[in-house]
Write an enzyme that holds these catalytic residues in place. Structure first.
Site, mmCIF file in Angstrom:
data_model
loop_
_atom_site.group_PDB
_atom_site.id
_atom_site.type_symbol
_atom_site.label_atom_id
_atom_site.label_comp_id
_atom_site.label_asym_id
_atom_site.label_seq_id
_atom_site.Cartn_x
_atom_site.Cartn_y
_atom_site.Cartn_z
ATOM 1 N N GLU A 172 -2.289 -4.944 19.007
ATOM 2 C CA GLU A 172 -3.497 -5.222 18.209
ATOM 3 C C GLU A 172 -4.299 -3.941 18.082
ATOM 4 O O GLU A 172 -3.942 -2.910 18.631
ATOM 5 C CB GLU A 172 -4.330 -6.311 18.879
ATOM 6 N N LEU A 220 -5.851 -10.164 22.392
ATOM 7 C CA LEU A 220 -6.969 -11.102 22.347
ATOM 8 C C LEU A 220 -6.673 -12.100 21.232
ATOM 9 O O LEU A 220 -6.284 -11.709 20.125
ATOM 10 C CB LEU A 220 -8.280 -10.370 22.043
#
Ligand code: PDD
Length: 276
Positions: free
Chosen positions: A177, A201
């Site tokens: 990410e 996340l």
């Protein structure tokens, strides 16, 4: 005055209110959420609170407040601020106690701020952003939204200094990410995003985008991919509460596709703006 909240009191968030022995300050021993308020209403509040409580539980932090308490506090703070478009930052820490690695037997602290929304440079949305691929040097539990963001900050700063908007992290040749965002690729009309493992996340904006794609009949694949796939994508975009959806047009200074924000990215952004 800038509206804030600390352990039961509405405060001026510009005031120095935290004791030195606050564990968030000394250890980063806590969790947080960042929530956008559009037209006076927090966007996807339920999902943010789910994640807040999940993160707290994951670090064995017991909050005295219930979800309803927290919702009531945020509602009150938004009203007091008089702001329609703003953001809420909330954090919970293991409280205030003399510095010791062992957990103290004291109540958890909870604090919040409500601030006018910081507008992003909209030219990025029109022209697209650059990303820099960097090693993911974080721990194994990136799904927990903890205050410990040092590897994220170091990566973001290095990317910024190299002229990129965001650092995109790579662990064992797998893209995870951004330093503060999730990443999507578009390939052959399909969305591809890393799966919601413990190494990323589980972004609320990511969740909204997956839902919007279903509505628009755009297939979504949650699967791991290597950096090569980013260079070869038709379109790339980043998602987060703060930036919403930002098209990416270059990676490590190499142009993606025709170097312009893609049509599917635009469609998803438009649908997202309708939702908020
Ligand atoms: N960060 N990945 C990381 C590492 C993040 O820090 C964030 C958000 C996201 C996107 O999550 P969401 O869509 O729920 O905002 C992904 C927030 C904005 C922050 O740290 O301020």
């Amino acid at each position: 005055m800038a509206i804030g909240y600390l352990n039961g009191q509405v405060i001026n968030s510009d005031d120095p209110v935290l004791p030195i022995d606050e564990r968030g300050h000394q250890f980063g021993d806590g969790v947080y959420e960042y929530i956008r308020v559009y037209g006076g209403r927090p966007f996807m509040m339920k999902e943010h609170l789910d994640r807040f409580f999940r993160s707290a539980e994951a670090i064995k932090l017991n909050l005295d407040q219930s979800r309803e308490d927290i919702e009531a506090i945020t509602k009150d703070l938004i009203e007091r601020s008089g702001l329609a478009d703003c953001d809420i930052y909330m954090q919970a820490t293991r409280g205030i106690a003399p510095r010791n690695h062992l957990f103290p037997n004291v109540p958890a602290s909870i604090s919040m701020t409500v601030k006018p929304f910081r507008m992003m440079d909209e030219t990025l949305r029109e022209e697209g952003a650059g990303i820099k691929l960097m090693p993911d040097e974080r721990w194994q539990n990136c799904w927990i939204k903890t205050l410990n963001l040092l590897p994220n900050l170091l990566a973001k700063q290095e990317a910024f200094e190299a002229g990129a908007f965001e650092a995109v992290l790579v662990r064992d040749n797998v893209v995870t990410e951004g330093s503060s965002s999730n990443l999507f690729l578009v390939k052959d009309g399909k969305l591809i995003t890393p799966p919601a493992t413990k190494h990323i996340l589980h972004g609320i904006t990511r969740m909204a985008v997956i839902d919007i794609a279903a509505e628009l009949d755009i297939p979504v694949e949650e699967k791991a991919f290597s950096p090569d796939a980013v260079f070869e994508a038709d379109e790339v975009f980043l998602t987060s509460t703060g930036i919403e959806i930002v098209p990416v047009t270059s990676v490590d200074r190499q142009t993606i596709s025709d170097g312009k924000p893609g049509e599917i990215t635009k469609k998803i952004y438009e649908a997202f703006m309708k939702r908020v």
